[in-house]
Design an enzyme around this catalytic site. Structure first.
Site, PDB file in Angstrom:
ATOM      1  N   ASP A  49       0.835  -1.210   0.000  1.00 34.94           N
ATOM      2  CA  ASP A  49       0.000   0.000   0.000  1.00 34.94           C
ATOM      3  C   ASP A  49       0.866   1.254   0.000  1.00 34.94           C
ATOM      4  O   ASP A  49       0.368   2.369  -0.145  1.00 34.94           O
ATOM      5  CB  ASP A  49      -1.018  -0.015   1.159  1.00 34.94           C
ATOM      6  CG  ASP A  49      -0.371  -0.158   2.529  1.00 34.94           C
ATOM      7  OD1 ASP A  49       0.867  -0.284   2.604  1.00 34.94           O
ATOM      8  OD2 ASP A  49      -1.113  -0.145   3.530  1.00 34.94           O
ATOM      9  N   SER A  50       2.204   1.069   0.132  1.00 35.85           N
ATOM     10  CA  SER A  50       3.140   2.180  -0.071  1.00 35.85           C
ATOM     11  C   SER A  50       2.955   2.807  -1.443  1.00 35.85           C
ATOM     12  O   SER A  50       3.433   3.914  -1.686  1.00 35.85           O
ATOM     13  CB  SER A  50       4.584   1.685   0.084  1.00 35.85           C
ATOM     14  OG  SER A  50       4.829   0.595  -0.792  1.00 35.85           O
ATOM     15  N   ASP A  88      -1.050  -6.138  -0.264  1.00 35.07           N
ATOM     16  CA  ASP A  88      -1.375  -5.520   1.016  1.00 35.07           C
ATOM     17  C   ASP A  88      -2.868  -5.282   1.143  1.00 35.07           C
ATOM     18  O   ASP A  88      -3.493  -4.748   0.217  1.00 35.07           O
ATOM     19  CB  ASP A  88      -0.691  -4.137   1.111  1.00 35.07           C
ATOM     20  CG  ASP A  88       0.489  -4.133   2.054  1.00 35.07           C
ATOM     21  OD1 ASP A  88       0.617  -5.051   2.882  1.00 35.07           O
ATOM     22  OD2 ASP A  88       1.292  -3.183   1.947  1.00 35.07           O
ATOM     23  N   GLU A 120      -1.324  -5.829   8.654  1.00 37.49           N
ATOM     24  CA  GLU A 120      -0.466  -5.299   9.716  1.00 37.49           C
ATOM     25  C   GLU A 120      -1.095  -5.526  11.090  1.00 37.49           C
ATOM     26  O   GLU A 120      -2.314  -5.425  11.237  1.00 37.49           O
ATOM     27  CB  GLU A 120      -0.272  -3.786   9.526  1.00 37.49           C
ATOM     28  CG  GLU A 120       0.430  -3.421   8.240  1.00 37.49           C
ATOM     29  CD  GLU A 120       0.620  -1.910   8.061  1.00 37.49           C
ATOM     30  OE1 GLU A 120       0.290  -1.132   8.986  1.00 37.49           O
ATOM     31  OE2 GLU A 120       1.087  -1.520   6.979  1.00 37.49           O
ATOM     32  N   GLU A 187       9.390  -4.763  10.506  1.00 38.98           N
ATOM     33  CA  GLU A 187       9.828  -3.445  10.026  1.00 38.98           C
ATOM     34  C   GLU A 187      10.369  -2.608  11.181  1.00 38.98           C
ATOM     35  O   GLU A 187       9.710  -2.448  12.215  1.00 38.98           O
ATOM     36  CB  GLU A 187       8.637  -2.734   9.347  1.00 38.98           C
ATOM     37  CG  GLU A 187       9.011  -1.377   8.774  1.00 38.98           C
ATOM     38  CD  GLU A 187       8.070  -0.861   7.701  1.00 38.98           C
ATOM     39  OE1 GLU A 187       7.128  -1.574   7.311  1.00 38.98           O
ATOM     40  OE2 GLU A 187       8.302   0.279   7.238  1.00 38.98           O
TER      41      GLU A 187
END
Ligand code: KIV
Length: 271
Positions: A49-50, A88, A120, A187
């Protein structure tokens, strides 16, 4: 004999961990880069989704929508033949309820042709992870700095530096494995914590900014190619400086057009 490469599966990643083979992962957002990355032998292609920060100029990944992820997932699919394709799940597509998560992840799988989704969070997402695994949707989990929680975390900061937080992350990692996740992105964790989590799990870990002891590494393609100049964290190694090449090429083209050097005879049709 078929020239189709043998596709990477979730099982293959587990075998790689057992054999001590490092897993190579990169993001891609379209068919062109998907195909280049896949052709270069990457094991996992992540449609992160970055993409909304890197391609669309948004401040955070909270802006990504399910429809955007599905659109980009489908076009990356068109370029990827061998790597495991993971998409994502965007913010608010898996936080409401396991039922809602199944509906949304089901759309991602059906409409993109991906092999897995990523979401996430720690123990709070375990019911959703379990619900997806039960219906046959492989889940990659993501702990540490989780960009969809950037505001709650107070920015992109290293996580797990204090012992209490480190213990919570270790417990989260085990809960996610127990719920059936097949891999875990770590991360922005200190190297010793990422190493400890990696050693204690059967599933592979894939690090970003978490040191060398994870089972694999992932980077955002546009960052490591030096195309995205806005993002320069300490962990990022730039393997090319493509933004410079793009600027130079465009400036040379503009000068050629303005001065009548392009198109010349070699680039024109005589008849
Ligand atoms: O969105 C993304 O690109 C990611 C990677 C940085 C792991 O989640």
């Amino acid at each position: 004999m078929s020239d189709k490469p043998r596709p990477v599966t979730t099982r293959r990643l587990a075998v790689m961990k057992s054999a001590g083979e490092r897993i190579v992962a990169l993001t891609a957002y379209d068919a062109l880069f998907g195909s280049l990355v896949d052709g270069a032998g990457v094991d996992v292609v992540l449609v992160g989704d970055s993409l909304v920060t890197v391609l669309c100029g948004e401040e955070s990944t909270l802006a990504a929508t399910l429809d955007q992820m599905i659109y980009h997932g489908r076009i990356v699919r068109a370029g990827v033949r061998r790597a495991l394709l993971v998409i994502d799940m965007p913010f608010m597509s898996y936080q409401i309820s396991p039922e809602d998560t199944k509906r949304n992840a089901g759309r991602v799988m059906q409409e993109t042709g991906a092999q897995a989704v990523k979401l996430e969070g720690g123990r709070v997402v375990v019911p959703s992870v379990r619900a997806l695994v039960e219906i046959g949707i492989p889940v990659m989990a993501h702990l540490g700095f989780t960009p969809q929680s950037v505001h709650a975390l107070g920015g992109a900061r290293v996580q797990g530096r204090d012992p209490g937080q480190a213990d919570r992350l270790i417990a989260d990692a085990h809960a996610l494995e127990e719920a059936g996740a097949f891999a875990l992105v770590l991360e922005l964790l200190p190297t010793p914590l990422a190493a400890k989590i990696t050693e204690s799990l059967s599933m592979p870990t894939i690090g970003i900014g978490s040191g060398p002891h994870c089972d694999g590494q992932v980077l955002v393609l546009h960052d490591m190619l030096g195309l995205n100049e806005r993002f320069q964290p300490r962990f990022l190694k730039r393997y090319a400086l493509l933004a410079n090449d793009v600027r130079e090429a465009v400036e040379t083209y503009a000068t050629d057009v303005r001065e009548g050097r392009y198109p010349d005879a070699a680039h024109s049709f005589a008849e």
